[in-house]
Motif scaffolding. Structure first.
Motif, PDB file in Angstrom:
ATOM      1  N   ASP A   1      69.444  31.250  37.448  1.00  0.00           N
ATOM      2  CA  ASP A   1      68.798  31.133  36.194  1.00  0.00           C
ATOM      3  C   ASP A   1      69.373  30.902  34.899  1.00  0.00           C
ATOM      4  OD1 ASP A   1      66.344  31.661  37.627  1.00  0.00           O
ATOM      5  OD2 ASP A   1      66.136  33.683  37.222  1.00  0.00           O
ATOM      6  N   LEU A   2      70.790  31.765  35.168  1.00  0.00           N
ATOM      7  CA  LEU A   2      71.571  31.636  33.879  1.00  0.00           C
ATOM      8  C   LEU A   2      72.910  30.532  33.955  1.00  0.00           C
ATOM      9  CD1 LEU A   2      71.925  35.360  33.603  1.00  0.00           C
ATOM     10  CD2 LEU A   2      70.520  34.091  32.132  1.00  0.00           C
ATOM     11  N   LYS A   3      72.438  29.413  34.928  1.00  0.00           N
ATOM     12  CA  LYS A   3      73.407  28.332  35.241  1.00  0.00           C
ATOM     13  C   LYS A   3      73.867  27.786  33.740  1.00  0.00           C
ATOM     14  CE  LYS A   3      73.568  24.202  37.962  1.00  0.00           C
ATOM     15  NZ  LYS A   3      74.648  23.589  37.213  1.00  0.00           N
ATOM     16  N   GLY A   4      75.053  27.282  33.521  1.00  0.00           N
ATOM     17  CA  GLY A   4      75.525  26.706  32.411  1.00  0.00           C
ATOM     18  C   GLY A   4      76.103  27.790  31.464  1.00  0.00           C
ATOM     19  N   GLY A   5      75.585  29.132  31.463  1.00  0.00           N
ATOM     20  CA  GLY A   5      75.873  30.013  30.536  1.00  0.00           C
ATOM     21  C   GLY A   5      77.571  30.535  30.645  1.00  0.00           C
ATOM     22  N   TRP A   6      78.165  31.000  29.644  1.00  0.00           N
ATOM     23  CA  TRP A   6      79.305  31.311  29.734  1.00  0.00           C
ATOM     24  C   TRP A   6      79.695  32.619  30.037  1.00  0.00           C
ATOM     25  CZ3 TRP A   6      83.636  28.038  30.313  1.00  0.00           C
ATOM     26  CH2 TRP A   6      83.404  26.534  30.229  1.00  0.00           C
ATOM     27  N   GLU A   7      80.499  33.130  31.118  1.00  0.00           N
ATOM     28  CA  GLU A   7      80.785  34.611  31.260  1.00  0.00           C
ATOM     29  C   GLU A   7      82.204  34.836  31.483  1.00  0.00           C
ATOM     30  OE1 GLU A   7      78.326  35.342  34.640  1.00  0.00           O
ATOM     31  OE2 GLU A   7      79.414  33.616  35.866  1.00  0.00           O
ATOM     32  N   PHE A   8      82.604  36.024  31.623  1.00  0.00           N
ATOM     33  CA  PHE A   8      83.741  36.345  32.192  1.00  0.00           C
ATOM     34  C   PHE A   8      83.468  36.466  33.876  1.00  0.00           C
ATOM     35  CE2 PHE A   8      83.909  38.050  27.892  1.00  0.00           C
ATOM     36  CZ  PHE A   8      84.881  37.249  27.526  1.00  0.00           C
ATOM     37  N   PRO A   9      84.603  36.179  34.562  1.00  0.00           N
ATOM     38  CA  PRO A   9      84.277  36.081  36.072  1.00  0.00           C
ATOM     39  C   PRO A   9      84.194  37.459  36.648  1.00  0.00           C
ATOM     40  CG  PRO A   9      86.496  35.109  35.698  1.00  0.00           C
ATOM     41  CD  PRO A   9      85.753  35.319  34.223  1.00  0.00           C
ATOM     42  N   GLY A  10      83.614  37.384  37.701  1.00  0.00           N
ATOM     43  CA  GLY A  10      83.387  38.831  38.481  1.00  0.00           C
ATOM     44  C   GLY A  10      82.265  38.815  39.259  1.00  0.00           C
ATOM     45  N   GLY A  11      81.789  40.094  39.602  1.00  0.00           N
ATOM     46  CA  GLY A  11      80.612  39.993  40.628  1.00  0.00           C
ATOM     47  C   GLY A  11      80.116  41.686  41.002  1.00  0.00           C
ATOM     48  N   LYS A  12      79.395  41.784  41.713  1.00  0.00           N
ATOM     49  CA  LYS A  12      78.915  42.864  42.052  1.00  0.00           C
ATOM     50  C   LYS A  12      79.889  43.651  42.894  1.00  0.00           C
ATOM     51  CE  LYS A  12      74.037  41.236  42.912  1.00  0.00           C
ATOM     52  NZ  LYS A  12      73.049  41.016  43.710  1.00  0.00           N
ATOM     53  N   VAL A  13      79.797  45.180  42.820  1.00  0.00           N
ATOM     54  CA  VAL A  13      80.589  45.944  43.143  1.00  0.00           C
ATOM     55  C   VAL A  13      79.486  46.517  44.561  1.00  0.00           C
ATOM     56  CG1 VAL A  13      81.462  48.474  42.889  1.00  0.00           C
ATOM     57  CG2 VAL A  13      81.138  46.944  41.108  1.00  0.00           C
ATOM     58  N   GLU A  14      80.522  46.440  45.561  1.00  0.00           N
ATOM     59  CA  GLU A  14      79.897  46.610  47.044  1.00  0.00           C
ATOM     60  C   GLU A  14      79.942  48.345  47.238  1.00  0.00           C
ATOM     61  OE1 GLU A  14      81.686  44.090  49.946  1.00  0.00           O
ATOM     62  OE2 GLU A  14      80.541  42.301  49.101  1.00  0.00           O
ATOM     63  N   GLU A  15      79.327  48.977  48.222  1.00  0.00           N
ATOM     64  CA  GLU A  15      79.487  50.210  48.329  1.00  0.00           C
ATOM     65  C   GLU A  15      80.600  50.542  48.869  1.00  0.00           C
ATOM     66  OE1 GLU A  15      77.455  53.904  49.100  1.00  0.00           O
ATOM     67  OE2 GLU A  15      75.997  51.946  48.488  1.00  0.00           O
TER      68      GLU A  15
END
Length: 133
Positions: free
Chosen positions: A30-44
């Protein structure tokens, strides 16, 4: 509302100097094209720092050194609550190869406001600008 725990890497040319920071344009969702700092989900079972190293290896084929903690951003998107731990980082090994993002650029203090930051990431910009040379 569901909480999603994520991490974000504010990758700098140098953790000490902070002349430039690396930003990516989201390549999906949904947020395609928006600028962000790279990263992602924290896993268990992962620490935020471990998740960051793993995510940047997966997304950018790069080994990073995780530096100082910046802040935890708490942000309510329409369908979930985002809790994002943010850290300064620098490249240890690799060339920041885009595997998921649609674009990337190095930004300076003078042009950091020139991209359309995603709502959660934009809340971090003033703090980062204050730390940049």
């Amino acid at each position: 509302m569901k909480t999603v725990k994520v991490v974000a890497a504010v990758i700098c040319d140098s953790i000490k100097e902070k002349n430039k920071i690396f930003a990516t344009a989201r390549g999906y969702g949904d947020l395609k094209g928006g600028w962000e700092f790279p990263g992602g989900k924290v896993e268990e079972g992962e620490t935020s720092q471990e998740a960051l190293v793993r995510e940047i290896q997966e997304e950018l084929d790069t080994l990073i050194e995780v530096g100082p903690y910046i802040d935890t951003i708490e942000y309510d998107y329409p369908t979930f609550h985002l809790s994002m731990d943010c850290f300064y980082c620098e490249v240890k090994e690799g060339h920041l190869e885009l595997k998921e993002a649609e674009a990337a650029k190095w930004l300076t203090k003078d042009n950091i406001d020139d991209v359309a930051w995603l709502p959660a990431d934009v809340t971090l910009i003033d703090k980062i600008k204050a730390d940049m040379n």
